[in-house]
Design a protein around this motif. Structure first.
Motif, PDB file in Angstrom:
ATOM      1  N   THR A 421       0.833  -1.201   0.000  1.00 27.21           N
ATOM      2  CA  THR A 421       0.000   0.000   0.000  1.00 27.21           C
ATOM      3  C   THR A 421       0.866   1.249   0.000  1.00 27.21           C
ATOM      4  O   THR A 421       0.594   2.209  -0.742  1.00 27.21           O
ATOM      5  N   GLU A 428       1.794   6.643  -6.676  1.00 26.47           N
ATOM      6  CA  GLU A 428       0.615   7.462  -6.976  1.00 26.47           C
ATOM      7  C   GLU A 428       0.893   8.952  -6.831  1.00 26.47           C
ATOM      8  O   GLU A 428       0.444   9.759  -7.644  1.00 26.47           O
ATOM      9  N   LEU A 467      -7.859  10.611  -2.271  1.00 22.24           N
ATOM     10  CA  LEU A 467      -7.304   9.267  -2.374  1.00 22.24           C
ATOM     11  C   LEU A 467      -8.231   8.207  -1.787  1.00 22.24           C
ATOM     12  O   LEU A 467      -7.797   7.090  -1.472  1.00 22.24           O
ATOM     13  N   PHE A 470      -8.318   4.990  -3.800  1.00 23.89           N
ATOM     14  CA  PHE A 470      -7.012   4.315  -3.709  1.00 23.89           C
ATOM     15  C   PHE A 470      -6.910   3.515  -2.411  1.00 23.89           C
ATOM     16  O   PHE A 470      -6.605   2.319  -2.423  1.00 23.89           O
ATOM     17  N   TRP A 474      -6.719  -0.686  -1.606  1.00 26.01           N
ATOM     18  CA  TRP A 474      -5.524  -1.299  -1.036  1.00 26.01           C
ATOM     19  C   TRP A 474      -5.702  -1.753   0.408  1.00 26.01           C
ATOM     20  O   TRP A 474      -5.111  -2.758   0.824  1.00 26.01           O
TER      21      TRP A 474
END
Length: 485
Positions: A421, A428, A467, A470, A474
């Protein structure tokens, strides 16, 4: 830890115990003291309330019996005598605390051992036992906001925790010549009465008396040279920085010791059982070298000394005990040491508020292994990430690491997918923002406690990006997240 528990042979201890994981690199007072500012006061676990009896748990839904409510511990003074021949522990624990509600009674965690006397503010107090709960009833009720001290006198042969949630044996473990003490997640109660949960951190004084010729090692620094009187020797150690109870240790036995400073000037204390005498110099040197390197990556070292203890007890794991990672029966690789020393920032200085957020300790320390590998001229962090990501059928994809499970707290996903992660986040948002974020995280919550939600919020603030999707993929969803390889 490097890995919570290590397997044999150790490949990568990660626990905060170190557990050795497949493909892991090796291919785990007061809250304000002079000069120390604390990120949380009172401790995160101190929840103010109005009831007159403190709760028997601190409020962690996954570990409802761990810790206690109604007060915030500031300092522990442990005056203990241990005889390796009889395996008997005798002494007292004085707990200095602040009430966060009116208290007619309160609890301490204590497993086994026999309590002979309890005082609160010097006055005799009533007490009772039920399971691992010691209930204390002071002679006079304690008012909300009052500071008080409770002293518990106790003795007996410590009984470590065995086979709890597949963790093996931990807590106070008797060895042939002393003791091996690694307490994660809730083994502090096997040797002293405590608020045994990382949400309530405190400072510590250890006064440990052992037979002459035996060495006693605890967290922090020695207050002076050991004092021998007749057949016994007393060692006094002090940890002046807030510490979670599971990081407290009392290692005793025969040890060869080397002290000094790292190239950057951080004091080092390294000790090995005579069976590992040949590794003392490398353990000392690498502990200093790695600590100095992490200070450059993560920000200033949060404690007053660094080091390591290697005992001839085949625990099969390592644990990042504060200031002195412990290695159980094996000479650690620099990868394992990098993991345990990274924990001094992530897990020890910045501690979790709830056990379900354990990836904040183990994912960070595992990722530190990958960073160290790259720094040391071995596999790059990106290549390690790719190797794991390509294992599409790995069981870790069915275990979201952002919600560590009580029955499988130290699952490989918490370590490896947690580390992935962080690497995916680095890709990212880019290196400059990622490493700025890591330093800010360590600095903002220095000596305090934090949660996954706080990390996500900080990542979004630093990157100026949403995020949510995201982190959802994860940390919180099953299945392998999409990634640009």
């Amino acid at each position: 830890m490097a890995a919570h528990r290590s397997t044999t042979p150790p490949r990568h201890p990660a626990r905060s115990r170190t557990i050795v994981r497949p493909l892991s690199l090796g291919v785990a007072l007061s809250l304000v003291t002079a000069g120390i500012s604390v990120a949380c006061s009172p401790s995160e676990g101190a929840v103010r309330g109005a009831s007159s009896a403190g709760a028997p748990g601190i409020g962690d839904a996954d570990f409802p019996e761990d810790g206690n409510g109604g007060y915030d511990v500031e300092h522990y003074t442990l005056k203990l005598s241990y005889d390796p021949a009889t395996k008997r522990l005798v002494g007292s624990a004085t707990v200095q605390a602040e009430a966060v509600q009116d208290l007619t009674a309160f609890h301490l965690d204590l497993h086994g051992l026999t309590v002979s006397r309890v005082t609160v503010g010097g006055a005799e107090a009533g007490f009772g036992r039920q399971g691992d709960e010691l209930t204390v009833t002071p002679a006079t009720p304690i008012t909300d906001g009052a500071r008080f001290d409770v002293t518990v006198h106790y003795s007996g042969v410590p009984d470590p925790i065995r086979n709890y949630a597949n963790l093996g044996t931990y807590g106070f473990i008797a060895t042939a010549d002393g003791s091996f003490v690694t307490c994660e997640p809730n083994g502090a109660k096997t040797w002293f009465p405590s608020n045994d949960h990382p949400a309530d951190k405190a400072t510590y004084t250890f006064e440990i008396t052992v037979p002459a010729g035996v060495t006693a090692i605890a967290n922090g620094e020695q207050a002076g040279p050991p004092v021998t009187s007749g057949a016994t020797t007393k060692f006094v150690w002090r940890e002046k920085h807030p510490m979670a109870s599971y990081l407290a240790t009392m290692m005793t036995g025969k040890f060869d010791v080397r002290t000094g400073t790292s190239p950057a000037g951080i004091p080092i204390y390294a000790a090995v059982d005579p069976a590992f005498r040949s590794t003392l110099d490398s353990l000392y040197t690498e502990s200093g070298r790695i600590t100095d390197y992490w200070a450059g990556v993560f920000g200033p070292y949060p404690f007053s000394s660094t080091g390591a203890v290697l005992d001839d007890y085949s625990a099969g794991y390592a644990l990042e005990n504060q200031t002195k990672p412990i290695y159980g029966g094996f000479s650690p690789t620099t990868g394992i040491m990098a993991h345990e020393l990274a924990h001094q920032w992530f897990g020890n200085s910045v501690s979790i508020t709830r056990w379900k957020d354990l990836w904040l300790n183990e994912g960070f320390a595992t990722y530190a292994e990958w960073l160290w590998s790259e720094h040391d001229g071995k596999a790059s962090a990106d290549s390690v990430f790719r190797a794991y990501y390509e294992k599409a059928l790995d069981p870790m994809w069915s275990y979201p690491p952002g919600r560590a499970q009580r029955a499988d707290l130290f699952n490989n996903s918490v370590y490896t997918r947690g580390a992935m992660t962080l690497h995916a986040l680095r890709r990212e948002i880019g290196d400059p923002l990622f490493f700025a974020l890591i330093k800010k995280w360590a600095s903002t919550h220095r000596y305090g406690n934090a949660t996954t939600e706080q990390f996500i919020a900080m990542a979004q603030q630093v990157s100026a990006r949403n995020l949510t999707a995201f982190f959802d993929g994860w940390l919180f969803r099953t299945g392998r997240p999409a990634a640009t390889i």
